[in-house]
Design a protein around this motif. Structure first.
Motif, PDB file in Angstrom:
ATOM      1  N   ALA A 124      13.395  -6.441   6.584  1.00  0.00           N
ATOM      2  CA  ALA A 124      11.758  -7.529   6.259  1.00  0.00           C
ATOM      3  C   ALA A 124      12.090  -8.918   6.368  1.00  0.00           C
ATOM      4  O   ALA A 124      10.502  -8.953   6.719  1.00  0.00           O
ATOM      5  CB  ALA A 124      12.344  -7.046   4.840  1.00  0.00           C
ATOM      6  N   LYS A 125      12.585  -9.581   6.511  1.00  0.00           N
ATOM      7  CA  LYS A 125      12.197 -10.864   7.150  1.00  0.00           C
ATOM      8  C   LYS A 125      12.053 -10.956   8.230  1.00  0.00           C
ATOM      9  O   LYS A 125      11.134 -12.105   8.441  1.00  0.00           O
ATOM     10  CB  LYS A 125      13.551 -11.353   6.552  1.00  0.00           C
ATOM     11  N   THR A 148       8.466   1.213   5.914  1.00  0.00           N
ATOM     12  CA  THR A 148       9.188   2.235   6.683  1.00  0.00           C
ATOM     13  C   THR A 148      10.597   0.899   6.373  1.00  0.00           C
ATOM     14  O   THR A 148      11.570   2.089   5.470  1.00  0.00           O
ATOM     15  CB  THR A 148       9.557   2.120   7.890  1.00  0.00           C
ATOM     16  N   VAL A 149      10.972  -0.344   6.099  1.00  0.00           N
ATOM     17  CA  VAL A 149      11.628  -0.479   5.995  1.00  0.00           C
ATOM     18  C   VAL A 149      11.861  -0.990   3.616  1.00  0.00           C
ATOM     19  O   VAL A 149      13.235  -0.246   3.981  1.00  0.00           O
ATOM     20  CB  VAL A 149      11.921  -2.120   6.313  1.00  0.00           C
ATOM     21  N   LEU A 203       1.447  -1.309   2.231  1.00  0.00           N
ATOM     22  CA  LEU A 203       0.185  -0.538   2.202  1.00  0.00           C
ATOM     23  C   LEU A 203      -1.391  -0.505   2.133  1.00  0.00           C
ATOM     24  O   LEU A 203      -1.900  -0.123   3.154  1.00  0.00           O
ATOM     25  CB  LEU A 203       1.206   0.563   2.354  1.00  0.00           C
ATOM     26  N   SER A 204      -1.374  -0.432   0.595  1.00  0.00           N
ATOM     27  CA  SER A 204      -2.329  -0.744   0.306  1.00  0.00           C
ATOM     28  C   SER A 204      -3.415  -1.830   0.382  1.00  0.00           C
ATOM     29  O   SER A 204      -4.976  -1.437   1.197  1.00  0.00           O
ATOM     30  CB  SER A 204      -2.109  -0.693  -1.704  1.00  0.00           C
ATOM     31  N   LYS A 205      -2.653  -3.149   0.874  1.00  0.00           N
ATOM     32  CA  LYS A 205      -3.753  -3.986   1.311  1.00  0.00           C
ATOM     33  C   LYS A 205      -3.750  -4.158   2.591  1.00  0.00           C
ATOM     34  O   LYS A 205      -4.997  -4.400   3.104  1.00  0.00           O
ATOM     35  CB  LYS A 205      -2.862  -5.185   1.503  1.00  0.00           C
ATOM     36  N   ALA A 206      -3.388  -3.112   3.415  1.00  0.00           N
ATOM     37  CA  ALA A 206      -3.671  -3.103   4.832  1.00  0.00           C
ATOM     38  C   ALA A 206      -4.544  -1.715   5.094  1.00  0.00           C
ATOM     39  O   ALA A 206      -5.467  -2.066   5.889  1.00  0.00           O
ATOM     40  CB  ALA A 206      -2.362  -1.638   5.609  1.00  0.00           C
ATOM     41  N   LYS A 207      -5.043  -0.574   4.187  1.00  0.00           N
ATOM     42  CA  LYS A 207      -6.702   0.347   3.743  1.00  0.00           C
ATOM     43  C   LYS A 207      -7.212  -0.781   3.507  1.00  0.00           C
ATOM     44  O   LYS A 207      -8.114  -0.531   4.056  1.00  0.00           O
ATOM     45  CB  LYS A 207      -5.831   1.305   2.745  1.00  0.00           C
ATOM     46  N   GLN A 253       6.936  -1.926  -3.034  1.00  0.00           N
ATOM     47  CA  GLN A 253       6.355  -3.159  -1.942  1.00  0.00           C
ATOM     48  C   GLN A 253       5.980  -2.073  -0.340  1.00  0.00           C
ATOM     49  O   GLN A 253       5.402  -2.627  -0.421  1.00  0.00           O
ATOM     50  CB  GLN A 253       7.630  -3.979  -1.529  1.00  0.00           C
ATOM     51  N   ALA A 254       6.500  -1.490  -0.757  1.00  0.00           N
ATOM     52  CA  ALA A 254       5.876  -0.162   0.189  1.00  0.00           C
ATOM     53  C   ALA A 254       4.538   0.026  -0.260  1.00  0.00           C
ATOM     54  O   ALA A 254       3.733  -0.059   1.222  1.00  0.00           O
ATOM     55  CB  ALA A 254       6.575   1.115   0.793  1.00  0.00           C
TER      56      ALA A 254
END
Length: 427
Positions: free
Chosen positions: A217-218, A239-240, A254-258, A249-250
């Motif tokens: 993740a880092k 995925t990580v 993804l929600s911020k990306a959306k 966290q996943a």
């Protein structure tokens, strides 16, 4: 619903391809010395006029991809009784290239190794060929040999550049020496101003094999700091988190990306919806799917409609669940969507419709909950005062371990004259 872990990051470690100009070029007095720290002295290079003519023509033919025409010239030089070592080495490197292009791996490796062992090529060609031999050995899965070749290359040239370090990391990964692979790839990336994407992929794959998700993740977060809207990196980070069982966290990633408009594919929408469902947020899951369908980015196929029915049911939105299951039923090849539809209709007091759906589910087959389908079908019949049909359905439910006890209780009650009471929907 249980969300299966996503597949690990695919490894795309592309190796360098042959450069004909580098491999085939003869020594020039004006050529830059690429290996100034080499322990090997430049050899004297000379060949006869006929050897020079034949090999020069062969080199041009190989560069033009006309290997069939080049091969007789190469063989002619090698068959000469007084052929010199430089001409032999030059011919062997050409022969190795021809064999490699013909996918004759073992002869290609043998010819290339012979060209090196003759120790007659100029340093630039000699060491360039040695490095390419290491690449060939990696591509042919001769990893131990590749390690030896790379070690020799470093020892004799005094060279260690990012590409070379990355190739070493690639070898470690393929030998399943994941810690060494990760450490080596970190060195390669740190040493390069423009690290290749394949290097990051090998690093990530190594960290995954080591279950070092926090470290992975880092690494990705560091890359995202430079390119925050890189959707490939965003999906890798998600995925990580998924593999580390960090679903919140996943979801956040993804929600911020959306929200930024970066989530555009059906796969990404469905993944986010499943994450919400796994995190027991069915309303958010349903909203994500509905948004994707409304925007045209998601096709309402069987998988989508079945998932929408599931999450709407969990969110206690009966109308949405029934509508989605009805659409999934029309698209299905087994009875599972019909079973869920029958279940929802039954608890919505739509018994006649529930019976049709349940009978259709049993007829289609492939049910994961066949015993439960017979139990509910029996309940529908019982509430319609059709006790004979109810008993017949429950008796079939007795054949399934998961529903035998429920069926036994119902049959016993009916035969004792006790009217079946409607139970509440299980959550």
């Amino acid at each position: 619903m249980n969300l299966p872990k996503l597949a690990r990051i695919a490894l795309c470690a592309a190796l360098l391809v042959f450069s004909s100009s580098a491999v085939l070029a003869k020594k020039s007095d004006k050529a830059e010395n690429e290996y100034p720290n080499a322990t090997r002295s430049e050899p004297k290079t000379s060949m006869s006029a006929s050897e020079s003519r034949d090999l020069s023509k062969a080199a041009d033919l190989v560069n033009d991809g006309e290997n069939d025409k080049a091969l007789p010239l190469i063989e002619k030089v090698l068959a000469g009784r007084k052929v010199g070592t430089y001409a032999q080495a030059f011919a062997q490197q050409l022969l190795g290239r021809v064999y490699w292009d013909q996918e004759q791996e073992e002869p290609a490796l043998a010819a290339t190794s012979k060209a090196i062992e003759l120790d007659a090529l100029p340093n630039n060609a000699h060491f360039g060929l040695m490095y390419q031999l290491a690449q060939m050995q990696v591509q042919t899965e001769k990893y131990a040999d590749a390690l030896k070749t790379l070690d020799r290359f470093k020892s004799e040239t005094g060279v260690e550049n990012p590409d070379q370090i990355a190739l070493l990391g690639n070898i470690y990964y393929r030998l399943e020496k994941y810690q060494e692979a990760a450490d080596t790839m970190k060195r390669a990336i740190a040493a390069s101003s423009e690290p290749k994407e394949s290097w990051n992929q090998i690093l990530m794959a190594s960290l995954f094999e080591l279950d070092q998700y926090g470290e992975a993740a880092k690494v990705i977060q560091g890359q995202l700091a430079k390119t925050p809207d890189d959707i490939k990196l965003i999906k890798q980070l998600a995925t990580v988190y998924i593999n580390d069982d960090k679903y919140p966290q996943a979801i956040e990633v993804l929600s911020k990306a959306k929200e930024k408009g970066l989530i555009t594919s059906q796969e990404d929408y469905v993944q986010l919806a499943k994450l919400y469902a796994n995190a027991e947020k069915p309303k958010e899951s349903a909203a994500t799917l509905k948004e994707g369908i409304a925007s045209g980015k998601v096709t309402a196929d069987y998988e989508v409609n079945k998932l929408l029915g599931d999450v709407c049911g969990q969110a206690e939105d009966e109308a949405c669940a029934i509508d989605a299951y009805q659409k999934a039923s029309a698209q299905s090849t087994d009875g599972n969507a019909d079973y869920q539809l029958g279940y929802m209709l039954f608890y919505a007091d739509r018994g006649a419709e529930a019976k049709v759906a349940l009978e259709r589910a049993i007829k289609k087959g492939g049910l994961r909950q066949e015993g439960e389908a017979y139990v509910i079908l029996g309940d529908v019949e019982s509430y319609s005062d059709n006790e004979a049909a109810a008993l017949a359905a429950w008796q079939k439910a007795q054949a399934f371990p998961s529903t035998k006890a429920m069926a036994d209780q119902r049959i016993k009650a009916i035969r004792s004259g006790v009217k079946l009471k409607r139970s509440s929907k299980s959550k």
